[in-house]
Design a protein around this motif. Structure first.
Motif, PDB file in Angstrom:
ATOM      1  N   ILE A   1       0.884  -1.167   0.000  1.00  0.00           N
ATOM      2  CA  ILE A   1       0.000   0.000   0.000  1.00  0.00           C
ATOM      3  C   ILE A   1       0.925   1.221   0.000  1.00  0.00           C
ATOM      4  O   ILE A   1       1.785   1.350   0.872  1.00  0.00           O
ATOM      5  CB  ILE A   1      -0.902  -0.012   1.253  1.00  0.00           C
ATOM      6  CG1 ILE A   1      -1.782  -1.265   1.263  1.00  0.00           C
ATOM      7  CG2 ILE A   1      -1.753   1.263   1.326  1.00  0.00           C
ATOM      8  CD1 ILE A   1      -2.775  -1.368   0.124  1.00  0.00           C
ATOM      9  N   HIS A   2       0.732   2.085  -0.986  1.00  0.00           N
ATOM     10  CA  HIS A   2       1.721   3.140  -1.234  1.00  0.00           C
ATOM     11  C   HIS A   2       1.313   4.526  -0.759  1.00  0.00           C
ATOM     12  O   HIS A   2       2.126   5.438  -0.761  1.00  0.00           O
ATOM     13  CB  HIS A   2       2.040   3.206  -2.735  1.00  0.00           C
ATOM     14  CG  HIS A   2       2.746   1.987  -3.229  1.00  0.00           C
ATOM     15  ND1 HIS A   2       2.085   0.820  -3.539  1.00  0.00           N
ATOM     16  CD2 HIS A   2       4.059   1.735  -3.407  1.00  0.00           C
ATOM     17  CE1 HIS A   2       2.959  -0.097  -3.916  1.00  0.00           C
ATOM     18  NE2 HIS A   2       4.163   0.433  -3.843  1.00  0.00           N
TER      19      HIS A   2
ATOM     20  N   LEU B   1      -0.099   5.688   2.223  1.00  0.00           N
ATOM     21  CA  LEU B   1      -0.417   5.917   3.633  1.00  0.00           C
ATOM     22  C   LEU B   1      -0.051   7.323   4.109  1.00  0.00           C
ATOM     23  O   LEU B   1      -0.569   7.782   5.124  1.00  0.00           O
ATOM     24  CB  LEU B   1       0.306   4.893   4.514  1.00  0.00           C
ATOM     25  CG  LEU B   1      -0.305   3.497   4.508  1.00  0.00           C
ATOM     26  CD1 LEU B   1       0.604   2.543   5.264  1.00  0.00           C
ATOM     27  CD2 LEU B   1      -1.688   3.514   5.148  1.00  0.00           C
ATOM     28  N   GLN B   2       0.838   8.004   3.375  1.00  0.00           N
ATOM     29  CA  GLN B   2       1.193   9.347   3.828  1.00  0.00           C
ATOM     30  C   GLN B   2       0.005  10.299   3.841  1.00  0.00           C
ATOM     31  O   GLN B   2       0.009  11.286   4.565  1.00  0.00           O
ATOM     32  CB  GLN B   2       2.295   9.938   2.961  1.00  0.00           C
ATOM     33  CG  GLN B   2       3.660   9.623   3.528  1.00  0.00           C
ATOM     34  CD  GLN B   2       4.609   9.200   2.445  1.00  0.00           C
ATOM     35  OE1 GLN B   2       4.210   8.414   1.573  1.00  0.00           O
ATOM     36  NE2 GLN B   2       5.804   9.689   2.500  1.00  0.00           N
ATOM     37  N   THR B   3      -1.001   9.975   3.050  1.00  0.00           N
ATOM     38  CA  THR B   3      -2.188  10.837   3.045  1.00  0.00           C
ATOM     39  C   THR B   3      -2.890  10.799   4.407  1.00  0.00           C
ATOM     40  O   THR B   3      -3.684  11.687   4.710  1.00  0.00           O
ATOM     41  CB  THR B   3      -3.183  10.418   1.950  1.00  0.00           C
ATOM     42  OG1 THR B   3      -3.569   9.063   2.181  1.00  0.00           O
ATOM     43  CG2 THR B   3      -2.551  10.527   0.575  1.00  0.00           C
ATOM     44  N   LEU B   4      -2.605   9.771   5.222  1.00  0.00           N
ATOM     45  CA  LEU B   4      -3.203   9.732   6.564  1.00  0.00           C
ATOM     46  C   LEU B   4      -2.852  10.992   7.346  1.00  0.00           C
ATOM     47  O   LEU B   4      -3.637  11.451   8.185  1.00  0.00           O
ATOM     48  CB  LEU B   4      -2.695   8.512   7.351  1.00  0.00           C
ATOM     49  CG  LEU B   4      -3.046   7.107   6.853  1.00  0.00           C
ATOM     50  CD1 LEU B   4      -2.470   6.072   7.810  1.00  0.00           C
ATOM     51  CD2 LEU B   4      -4.551   6.923   6.711  1.00  0.00           C
ATOM     52  N   ILE B   5      -1.664  11.527   7.118  1.00  0.00           N
ATOM     53  CA  ILE B   5      -1.207  12.669   7.917  1.00  0.00           C
ATOM     54  C   ILE B   5      -1.928  13.950   7.500  1.00  0.00           C
ATOM     55  O   ILE B   5      -2.614  14.575   8.305  1.00  0.00           O
ATOM     56  CB  ILE B   5       0.321  12.847   7.800  1.00  0.00           C
ATOM     57  CG1 ILE B   5       1.046  11.559   8.204  1.00  0.00           C
ATOM     58  CG2 ILE B   5       0.786  14.017   8.664  1.00  0.00           C
ATOM     59  CD1 ILE B   5       2.539  11.595   7.950  1.00  0.00           C
ATOM     60  N   ALA B   6      -1.772  14.318   6.230  1.00  0.00           N
ATOM     61  CA  ALA B   6      -2.341  15.603   5.795  1.00  0.00           C
ATOM     62  C   ALA B   6      -3.860  15.622   5.989  1.00  0.00           C
ATOM     63  O   ALA B   6      -4.435  16.665   6.303  1.00  0.00           O
ATOM     64  CB  ALA B   6      -1.991  15.873   4.338  1.00  0.00           C
TER      65      ALA B   6
ATOM     66  N   ARG C   1      -5.410  13.715   8.231  1.00  0.00           N
ATOM     67  CA  ARG C   1      -5.697  13.326   9.628  1.00  0.00           C
ATOM     68  C   ARG C   1      -6.724  12.186   9.672  1.00  0.00           C
ATOM     69  O   ARG C   1      -7.784  12.275  10.321  1.00  0.00           O
ATOM     70  CB  ARG C   1      -6.238  14.504  10.441  1.00  0.00           C
ATOM     71  CG  ARG C   1      -5.233  15.605  10.574  1.00  0.00           C
ATOM     72  CD  ARG C   1      -5.288  16.617   9.464  1.00  0.00           C
ATOM     73  NE  ARG C   1      -5.909  17.853   9.927  1.00  0.00           N
ATOM     74  CZ  ARG C   1      -6.169  18.872   9.139  1.00  0.00           C
ATOM     75  NH1 ARG C   1      -5.863  18.829   7.837  1.00  0.00           N
ATOM     76  NH2 ARG C   1      -6.738  19.940   9.635  1.00  0.00           N
ATOM     77  N   VAL C   2      -6.390  11.116   8.969  1.00  0.00           N
ATOM     78  CA  VAL C   2      -7.324   9.993   8.856  1.00  0.00           C
ATOM     79  C   VAL C   2      -7.033   8.956   9.939  1.00  0.00           C
ATOM     80  O   VAL C   2      -5.876   8.690  10.260  1.00  0.00           O
ATOM     81  CB  VAL C   2      -7.208   9.353   7.454  1.00  0.00           C
ATOM     82  CG1 VAL C   2      -7.975   8.039   7.377  1.00  0.00           C
ATOM     83  CG2 VAL C   2      -7.694  10.330   6.396  1.00  0.00           C
ATOM     84  N   ARG C   3      -8.096   8.401  10.479  1.00  0.00           N
ATOM     85  CA  ARG C   3      -7.981   7.298  11.434  1.00  0.00           C
ATOM     86  C   ARG C   3      -8.314   5.992  10.720  1.00  0.00           C
ATOM     87  O   ARG C   3      -9.356   5.884  10.072  1.00  0.00           O
ATOM     88  CB  ARG C   3      -8.976   7.513  12.578  1.00  0.00           C
ATOM     89  CG  ARG C   3      -8.809   6.520  13.714  1.00  0.00           C
ATOM     90  CD  ARG C   3      -9.833   6.787  14.802  1.00  0.00           C
ATOM     91  NE  ARG C   3     -11.127   6.260  14.415  1.00  0.00           N
ATOM     92  CZ  ARG C   3     -12.302   6.751  14.805  1.00  0.00           C
ATOM     93  NH1 ARG C   3     -12.342   7.812  15.583  1.00  0.00           N
ATOM     94  NH2 ARG C   3     -13.431   6.218  14.407  1.00  0.00           N
ATOM     95  N   MET C   4      -7.412   5.044  10.848  1.00  0.00           N
ATOM     96  CA  MET C   4      -7.582   3.755  10.172  1.00  0.00           C
ATOM     97  C   MET C   4      -7.549   2.716  11.267  1.00  0.00           C
ATOM     98  O   MET C   4      -6.569   2.630  12.015  1.00  0.00           O
ATOM     99  CB  MET C   4      -6.389   3.589   9.224  1.00  0.00           C
ATOM    100  CG  MET C   4      -6.454   2.435   8.316  1.00  0.00           C
ATOM    101  SD  MET C   4      -5.152   2.646   7.026  1.00  0.00           S
ATOM    102  CE  MET C   4      -5.318   1.035   6.275  1.00  0.00           C
TER     103      MET C   4
END
Lengths: 348, 348
Positions: free
Chosen positions: B271-272, B274-279, B281-284
């Motif tokens: 999965i490439h 995952l950095q979008t989780l930061i900008a 602010r996603v909870r997975m």
């Protein structure tokens, strides 16, 4: 009067290099500058500039992020500590020391003063004052990132096993110390034996290792966390994150703060072990400190008090002179610096 | 008396095939069986057997999961609906219909009766009774997975944009309907035009698409979610998850339920994004329904009521005869079934 500036040359799609920035010397007239300043603006002399990994995101031609990109052929900007020389603003007086976004140059005019904060130091407290540069490190954005990420995202409990990557960095070193103060077992990793030594002997980590000399990150983490990792403060991404996913404890939490190992990549490395999120019921949460600014006053009070009481320390990598800023910034992405990277432009 | 059984032949490290199981006919003597039954055990006739993706995990030689692997050369097991023929247990009487873990065979002796639940049907309610097979689907583990995942993990709010992959499957079809009842905008994806049609015209999704005919999943999601995805109920993993990560809204939530596209892989796809989780602010968050069993009674009450009131429907793929069980199970991993996969062993 001369004004040395660091100019951003143009957008890149790889790790930053020194040649992406250049030194320029402009002649400015203070009186003319002050005349053209809008009401509310201040003119400052910059003392300390902060080098932070998020700035690399501003070097891409990507406008949908939470912060706009730098403009090519313009002065770089970042967090700094500055002294007010001229003010058209009621809040800030000439001589005040302030912190906030400023330019990578000797003198700046700051129009967006809503984001500036005055640094109050009490000369009568009897304590040594907190170093001014700490206001862009321990008591600035990186410190607040550690504070908000640890307390608000990691849901820490006494006795939790905490792992911090890039553990001696601007954010990591405070995360580890807050976790220790919270009663956690804390292990950090870094990329040189000197940093590992600092983690164990200065920053109070229970244990630490050099990830570059570990042939198998999964095995290393299994060794340090035989019962699994309750909290991972994620600063690096890539193969380290994949190894951590194999070692999370049930109901573990991952605070995703940065993935600095991926900054140089035009395409990001794949993460292969996300399925472990299910069986271990792991929560992985990205965050930005800016979502928690309501906690900033409490953070300042708490962390300044910890520091004054000698409960925490903070390691800086101080480069001297604006000319050294490009090299200092580039070193963030190769692990060349130790602790929070600061450029000292002037001391007063 | 004959007892047909489905035997698990041995551990695999790829997608399941029909030949990983085999039909065996044993002769049993009921009286002998009953004599050797321990106190507390029941002997049942199996009516409906459930085929669920998690069972693939039990076909691996991996003992550190939340559920132990199957034993080679032994009867497969899974959730079922069964009628009690003989009981040495005070809670269950001969004639009772029960649901819980049972064997993939015609007759089973169940020792672990703590996990069995009696199905109560009220013939005097004036309503058509709920079909018995629903107790391993809509009102069983898959339905409860949808319920706990949606309400407890996704933090849904009225007006949220919800995306469900494998949306017509055993779990997905209920997630979408619960989200609609919650006032969300709901889009689902599936792998055939027939399933897409069911999503739009029977299951009440606002929109749906066939992921197999979309040349660019990122572009497809951007089209259906111009304002971003607030909630992703993750059932498939792989390239779909990567495309979703590029389309999450700020403060979005991803409930990680299954990654069925990865079940056939000996090594998982990377999965490439995952950095979008930061900008963003996603909870997975990964989850298992078994962590929420305290909510099971409320779930049964809520969802049975929705069903009786005609507010939700449930689609089953019913195969006839124990002999069909291996093929029915294998089809889970190729998308060959439509809706919740059940094997009918006997009707009464």
């Amino acid at each position: 009067m001369e004004n040395k500036q660091i100019i951003f040359k143009g957008y890149i799609d790889r790790a930053p290099q020194i040649t992406d920035m250049e030194l320029k010397i402009t002649n400015i007239s203070t009186s003319e500058l002050v005349e053209t300043m809008e009401d509310g603006a201040v003119m400052v002399k910059n003392l300390y500039l902060s080098c932070d990994p998020y700035m690399r995101g501003r070097m891409r031609d990507f406008h949908a992020s939470y912060i706009p990109p730098f403009r090519p052929d313009s002065v770089m900007e970042g967090f700094g500590v500055s002294r007010v020389l001229h003010s058209k603003n009621e809040v800030f007086k000439c001589g005040d020391v302030v912190t906030g976004m400023t330019g990578w140059e000797e003198y700046s005019v700051i129009h967006n003063t809503a984001q500036l904060r005055k640094i109050e130091q009490d000369p009568d407290s009897g304590n040594d004052p907190i170093p001014l540069s700490y206001y862009v490190g321990l008591l600035g954005m990186p410190g607040f990132t550690a504070y908000a990420g640890f307390y608000e995202v990691c849901s820490p409990k006494t006795g939790d096993s905490v792992y911090v990557s890039a553990a001696s960095g601007a954010v990591g070193q405070l995360v580890g110390q807050l976790a220790k103060l919270h009663g956690c077992y804390v292990v950090g990793s870094a990329g040189t034996s000197h940093k590992v030594d600092l983690l164990k002997n200065k920053l109070g980590y229970d244990d630490a290792f050099n990830y570059k000399t570990e042939p198998d990150l999964n095995a290393a983490l299994r060794r340090y966390f035989p019962g699994g990792i309750d909290i991972y403060f994620e600063n690096v991404g890539g193969p380290m994150l994949d190894a951590v996913l194999l070692n999370m404890a049930i109901h573990g939490r991952i605070a995703v703060c940065g993935m600095v190992s991926q900054h140089g990549m035009s395409s990001w490395q794949g993460i292969h072990n996300l399925q472990t999120l299910i069986a271990k019921r792991v929560r992985m949460q990205g965050f930005l400190q800016s979502d928690y600014l309501h906690l900033f006053p409490r953070f300042l009070e708490d962390v300044a008090a910890y520091y004054m009481q000698g409960k925490i320390v903070y390691i800086e990598n101080m480069n001297e002179g604006l000319e050294s800023a490009p090299a200092a910034f580039v070193a963030l992405f190769s692990g060349g610096n130790v602790g929070k990277q600061i450029v000292c432009v002037a001391t007063e």
